[in-house]
Design a protein around this motif. Structure first.
Motif, PDB file in Angstrom:
ATOM      1  N   TYR A  92       6.186 -22.302  33.472  1.00 57.43           N
ATOM      2  CA  TYR A  92       7.281 -23.268  33.467  1.00 57.43           C
ATOM      3  C   TYR A  92       6.677 -24.659  33.677  1.00 57.43           C
ATOM      4  N   GLN A  93       7.142 -25.628  32.878  1.00 57.95           N
ATOM      5  CA  GLN A  93       6.644 -26.993  33.005  1.00 57.95           C
ATOM      6  C   GLN A  93       7.785 -27.930  33.396  1.00 57.95           C
ATOM      7  N   PHE A  94       7.580 -28.701  34.468  1.00 58.53           N
ATOM      8  CA  PHE A  94       8.587 -29.614  34.999  1.00 58.53           C
ATOM      9  C   PHE A  94       8.080 -31.046  34.940  1.00 58.53           C
ATOM     10  N   ARG A  95       9.005 -31.958  34.700  1.00 64.12           N
ATOM     11  CA  ARG A  95       8.699 -33.390  34.751  1.00 64.12           C
ATOM     12  C   ARG A  95       9.808 -34.087  35.520  1.00 64.12           C
ATOM     13  N   ARG A  96       9.404 -34.834  36.553  1.00 67.33           N
ATOM     14  CA  ARG A  96      10.357 -35.529  37.426  1.00 67.33           C
ATOM     15  C   ARG A  96      11.394 -34.554  37.996  1.00 67.33           C
ATOM     16  N   GLY A  97      10.922 -33.362  38.342  1.00 70.39           N
ATOM     17  CA  GLY A  97      11.781 -32.379  38.993  1.00 70.39           C
ATOM     18  C   GLY A  97      12.690 -31.601  38.071  1.00 70.39           C
ATOM     19  N   LEU A 118      13.135 -29.061  34.607  1.00 75.79           N
ATOM     20  CA  LEU A 118      12.453 -28.153  33.698  1.00 75.79           C
ATOM     21  C   LEU A 118      12.448 -28.720  32.284  1.00 75.79           C
ATOM     22  N   GLN A 119      11.254 -28.779  31.678  1.00 72.64           N
ATOM     23  CA  GLN A 119      11.105 -29.276  30.308  1.00 72.64           C
ATOM     24  C   GLN A 119      10.959 -28.140  29.302  1.00 72.64           C
ATOM     25  N   GLN A 120      10.165 -27.136  29.639  1.00 73.12           N
ATOM     26  CA  GLN A 120       9.948 -26.015  28.731  1.00 73.12           C
ATOM     27  C   GLN A 120       9.309 -24.850  29.464  1.00 73.12           C
ATOM     28  N   ARG A 121       9.368 -23.669  28.851  1.00 74.79           N
ATOM     29  CA  ARG A 121       8.671 -22.501  29.382  1.00 74.79           C
ATOM     30  C   ARG A 121       8.211 -21.632  28.224  1.00 74.79           C
ATOM     31  N   THR A 122       7.266 -20.767  28.506  1.00 73.22           N
ATOM     32  CA  THR A 122       6.785 -19.850  27.492  1.00 73.22           C
ATOM     33  C   THR A 122       7.851 -18.812  27.160  1.00 73.22           C
ATOM     34  N   ALA A 154       4.820 -30.818  37.311  1.00 70.27           N
ATOM     35  CA  ALA A 154       4.576 -29.593  38.078  1.00 70.27           C
ATOM     36  C   ALA A 154       4.623 -28.405  37.128  1.00 70.27           C
ATOM     37  N   TYR A 155       3.782 -27.417  37.406  1.00 73.97           N
ATOM     38  CA  TYR A 155       3.686 -26.220  36.583  1.00 73.97           C
ATOM     39  C   TYR A 155       3.773 -24.988  37.486  1.00 73.97           C
ATOM     40  N   LEU A 156       4.443 -23.980  36.979  1.00 72.79           N
ATOM     41  CA  LEU A 156       4.522 -22.701  37.682  1.00 72.79           C
ATOM     42  C   LEU A 156       4.105 -21.599  36.734  1.00 72.79           C
ATOM     43  N   LEU A 157       3.038 -20.874  37.086  1.00 72.02           N
ATOM     44  CA  LEU A 157       2.601 -19.689  36.368  1.00 72.02           C
ATOM     45  C   LEU A 157       3.011 -18.490  37.202  1.00 72.02           C
ATOM     46  N   TYR A 207       4.315  -9.174  42.757  1.00 68.19           N
ATOM     47  CA  TYR A 207       4.732 -10.508  42.310  1.00 68.19           C
ATOM     48  C   TYR A 207       3.680 -11.542  42.692  1.00 68.19           C
ATOM     49  N   SER A 208       3.394 -12.427  41.732  1.00 72.40           N
ATOM     50  CA  SER A 208       2.346 -13.428  41.922  1.00 72.40           C
ATOM     51  C   SER A 208       2.736 -14.730  41.236  1.00 72.40           C
ATOM     52  N   ALA A 209       2.225 -15.828  41.767  1.00 75.19           N
ATOM     53  CA  ALA A 209       2.518 -17.136  41.184  1.00 75.19           C
ATOM     54  C   ALA A 209       1.433 -18.134  41.553  1.00 75.19           C
ATOM     55  N   ILE A 210       1.247 -19.104  40.667  1.00 76.36           N
ATOM     56  CA  ILE A 210       0.401 -20.273  40.931  1.00 76.36           C
ATOM     57  C   ILE A 210       1.241 -21.512  40.673  1.00 76.36           C
ATOM     58  N   ALA A 211       1.271 -22.422  41.618  1.00 70.37           N
ATOM     59  CA  ALA A 211       1.919 -23.714  41.432  1.00 70.37           C
ATOM     60  C   ALA A 211       0.839 -24.779  41.286  1.00 70.37           C
ATOM     61  N   VAL A 212       0.986 -25.639  40.292  1.00 71.01           N
ATOM     62  CA  VAL A 212       0.039 -26.730  40.058  1.00 71.01           C
ATOM     63  C   VAL A 212       0.820 -28.033  39.998  1.00 71.01           C
ATOM     64  N   TRP A 213       0.423 -28.971  40.838  1.00 75.52           N
ATOM     65  CA  TRP A 213       1.071 -30.283  40.853  1.00 75.52           C
ATOM     66  C   TRP A 213       0.099 -31.344  40.356  1.00 75.52           C
TER      67      TRP A 213
END
Length: 250
Positions: free
Chosen positions: A123-128, A130-134, A183-186, A230-236
């Motif tokens: 998931y890709q976010f801009r300024r809080g 959601l912009q797009q996701r796979t 911000a990105y969430l995998l 369940y697993s996740a990576i957050a990237v800011w």
């Protein structure tokens, strides 16, 4: 060069073992974030996920050029090859497979590229926001895209996975420019299946750091009595909290 920060979580959930795997490399000029999920129903899923992460990261580390699409393609191909090689070595794991989602960042030019195989998501976010996701490589997703009902179809049936047949991973069409506040969430399916896109966005706007965001989301997953790993990576990128927290207070 924009600042990068990240956080991760990987839990067994209600399962006796965790078959997810995570790999992160942050270098001076670039970065790579890989998340894999062993496909259930076949022996060796956890092995496949670990091999995929190792193969992808080794390929990334040996690439000196920074063309993101080539980095992503080579890393996924190496992950796939690592699983296929092990399948030939161990007959009892000849059908093991894994999903993969990867985020590749050029820290100098300020671009990102992502790639995925299976139903692990980005998931890709801009300024809080959601912009797009796979889009998942699953039969359910294919049916939905065709406008057909999928209520009777298992969500676990994948149309693509590492270790299975000819691979056609989905890539971002072109490198995406990074902005301060992105911000990105995998995450694996065991993570996103219990969270709506609105939930993920709402928790981002409450978080003061990538670690906070992952913690808030993981808490909601545990409240759902999730039985899967369940697993996740957050990237800011930069400082998203300067945008999201300010919006929350208004």
């Amino acid at each position: 060069m924009l600042k990068l920060s990240c956080a991760r979580t990987s839990q067994a959930g209600g399962r006796p073992s965790n078959e997810d795997a995570i790999g992160i490399r942050i270098r001076e000029h670039d970065a790579c974030f890989i998340l894999c999920d062993g496909v259930g129903g076949e022996r060796g899923g956890g092995v496949a996920a670990r091999l995929a992460v190792q193969g992808a990261l080794q390929q990334f580390e040996h690439q000196s050029q920074r063309q993101l699409e080539k980095l992503a393609q080579a890393s996924v191909a190496a992950a796939h090859a690592a699983i296929l090689t092990e399948q030939l070595r161990k007959a009892d794991q000849a059908r093991m497979a894994a999903t993969l989602v990867g985020l590749f960042i050029d820290r100098v030019a300020g671009f990102v590229h992502w790639v995925h195989v299976g139903d692990s998501r980005l998931y890709q976010f801009r300024r809080g926001t959601l912009q797009q996701r796979t889009r998942d490589h699953s039969l359910v997703a294919q049916m939905a895209a065709a406008g057909l009902p999928a209520d009777h179809i298992s969500p676990n049936l994948l149309s693509q996975a590492l270790g299975r047949g000819t691979l056609s991973p989905s890539h971002l069409a072109s490198a995406w420019p990074m902005h301060d506040g992105d911000a990105y969430l995998l995450c694996t399916d065991g993570f996103w299946q219990t969270l709506s896109e609105q939930d993920i966005e709402a928790q981002l706007r409450l978080a003061g750091s990538a670690e906070d965001w992952v913690t808030l989301l993981a808490h909601r997953v545990t409240q759902s009595a999730q039985m899967d790993n369940y697993s996740a990576i957050a990237v800011w990128v930069g400082e998203p909290e300067l945008v999201t927290l300010a919006q929350t207070l208004l």
